[in-house]
Design a protein around this motif. Sequence first.
Motif: not given
Lengths: 483, 216
Positions: A54, A56, A59, A62-63, A66-67, A262, A264-265, A268, B23, B25-27, B163, B167
Motif C-alpha cells: 500500500v 499511501d 497517509e 495519519e488520517a 486524526q479521525i 471515514d 474508507e480509511v 484499509q 483537529p 483531518i489530513p486526507r 476502497v 465507499v
Amino acid sequence: MTPPTAPAGVGGLSNGMSFPDAARLALGDTQLRRNLRAATGTIRAKRASVVAEVEDWEELREAGRQIKASAMNRLPELLEQLEREVASRGGVVHWARDATEASGIVTELVTATGARSVVKVKSMATQEIGLNEALEAAGIAPYETDLAELIVQLGHDFPSHILVPAIHRNRSEIRDIFLREMPGVDPHLTDEPHVLAEAARLHLRRRFLEATVAISGANFGVAETGTLVVVESEGNGRMCLTLPETLITVMGIEKVVPTWGDMEVFLQLLPRSSTGERMNPYTSMWTGVTAGDGPQAFHLVLLDNGRTATLADEVGREVLHCIRCSACLNVCPVYERTGGHAYGSVYPGPIGAVLTPQLTGIERSPSLPFASTLCGACYEVCPVKIDIPRVLVHLRARHVEASGPVPSPEAVVMGATAWAMREPRRWGLLQRITRLGRLLSRGGWIRRLPPPLSAWTSSRDLTAPPRHTFREWWAENHPQDDR
Amino acid sequence: MRAAREEVLGRIRSALGSGSVPPEIPRAYRRRGVHEPGAPTLLDLLEERTLDYRAGFVRATPASLPDAVAAVLGEGVARVVIPPELDRGWVSKVDAELVVDDPSLTPATLDTTDAVVTACALAIAETGTLVLDGSADQGRRAVTLLPDLHVCVVGAGQVVGTVPEAVARLDPRRAMTFISGPSATSDIELNRVEGVHGPRRVVVILVLPVDPDQPE
Ligand code: SF4
C-alpha cells in the motif's frame, strides 16, 4: 471531578494477578512459548507484506489517527447523532455507565424475549463486562461461535490474544478439547485444521438456525448514518447478525466515527494490520432494522466502564483510538514470551498495558505499565499511530506519583525515562547507557544497583538490559519489515 | 435509562474540558483510483486477487453467461436459491431446482439449498472484494450465507479500483456485506482453512461488455 473507573470484581478487565507473577508462570511453559513464537512470527510476516504493497500507508495512518482524535473531541455530539440515527431506523439505544449496568441491560433484554440461550460473536466489550457470567447467572446459556472462542469456552479457559484467542493451543490440544466437550463429535476426529473446522461447523450450524437472540460487539459505529460495522473471517458473525430475530450490540463509546466516508480509511487499515489480509473475508454493515432482512429488533448498548476516566487523562486518552487490530501484540517481545494470560485482562499485550490500567484505575493494575521494554515496535505498527511507549511512561509516572513517598528512586528513574523518551535521540542514547547495566548483573538479573538506585533493587530484581536493544535486534533480523 | 445517558454525556464533557478544537483531518491518501471502473487492468487485478483467496474466477459475455452459470454450478447441486429479482436469463440453463427467495423462507429452509446465484452492488479490484447491498437482485443477507456455494455475477463496469471509490458509491443505510473470498479461519495454529460457517466456495463470474464490432 474525574469520572469513575470500571468497577472492581466484575468482568474481564483484571483478574487481580500481578504481571510479574503471571509472567513467571507463563515463561515456564515451553509449549506455550513455542506456539506463540510460531504464531506471532507468521502474522508479522503476513502483515508486513500486505502493508508494503500500500503506497499511501503512512497517509492512511495519519488520517486514521486524526479521525479518531477528532471523534474523541466531538464525542458527546457524535454519540447523540449516532443515537438519533439508529433510533430513526427502528433501533433502540441504551446507555451503560459500567460493566454491571451493561450486563444488566443485556440480560433484561434477553429475558424479555423468553430465550434461554443466545449466540455470540467474538467481542472484546462483552468479555470486558463479563457478560457470559451475568447471562449464566440469569439461567441463559451464552454460546460463543467464533472458532477460537469456542475452543476457549469448551476448554474452560481464557482468551490470550485479541484476534486469535486460542493462540496458546496447538492442534492436538484442540482435538482433545473437542473430543471431550463436543456432544456427538466423530470419535475418530483427527487434528488436521480443516477437520477441526468442519467439526465446529457442524456443531454450530443447528445452533445458528435455532437461535432467536444474538449478541455482538461492533468495530465501528458511524454517527452520520447510524451504521454499525462488524469485521470478521469465519461467517459466524454474519450468522449471528442475520439469522436471529433479535440482535443486541454492545459497543464502547470510543468506537464511534464521524462519517461514512471515514470508513474508507479504517476498512484499509484494519484488515491489513490485523490478519495481514488485503481484506478480511466478511464485513457486515447494518443501520437499525432493515425490513425483510435480518433481525427485526435491534438494541445498541453504549458502554462507558472507565472510558470517560481514560478520556480525562490528556496523555492517556489516545489509547481510546485503538481499533483492536492486535498488530502491537504480534510485534511485542514481551508478549511473545509471556503470552496474553500474563496480562490478567481481556486486553493483553502493549494495548492492554496502557488500556487496562486506565479503565480500572492504575491502583488496580499497577504492574501493567511496567510490562514492556519500551522498544517502540508497537508504535511503529499501530495503524492509528498510538504512541504506546509514551503512554506507558506517563502511566508509570502516574503510578509512582500516586503510591510512593516522594521522590522515590523509582520516580527519579521513571522521570528520567519520560524525559529521554520525548526525544528519540535521547532515548537511543539512554538505551545504550542502560546496557552498561549488564556489567553489574549476575545471571541475567541485576540484584543490586549502586546508590541511590540500590533502594530500588533491594526490593525487586531487575532484568538485566539485553545485549542489543530491541530496535537494533529488530533491524538486524527483520530487514524486510521496514514499516 | 435517561439518568445513565445524561451521566455518561456529562462525564465526557467534564473529561474533555472546554475550548479544545477538533483537529483537521489530513486526507493525503489516494481518494480516487487512477483507472476508470471496468478498465482492463482492474479486471485483471480483480481476477488475481480473487484467485489469491482461493475463490473461483470465470469470464463470460452476456451471451455465454447462462452456460457459465450452469457450468459453475455443475453436477452436485440439486437446489439453487435465487433472489426475487435476479435476471432469470442468467439461470436459464441451470439443471437444478430453482428456489426463489422470499422472506417467508426460514433459515432452516435456506439451509437445504446447495448454492445461491446473485448479482452484486460492486467489486473492489485491489482487495478482491464483492459488495452486496441487499438490492432485489442480490437478496437479503441470509441467502448468500447458508448455501455452501455462492456464485456472484459481476458486470465489468461494476469493478472499481480502490476502497475509497467503493465507499463513495455505496449507501450505508442499506444492509451490506463485503465478501472477500470464502469463509475462512486461521484459529488453529494460524493455518488458513477455507469454509467455517459461510459458503465454502465462492465463484465470481465476470461479464465483459460485448465488443460491438465483433458478432458473437
Ligand atoms: S494499539 Fe494500535 S496496534 Fe495495538 S491493537 Fe490498538 S490499533 Fe492495533
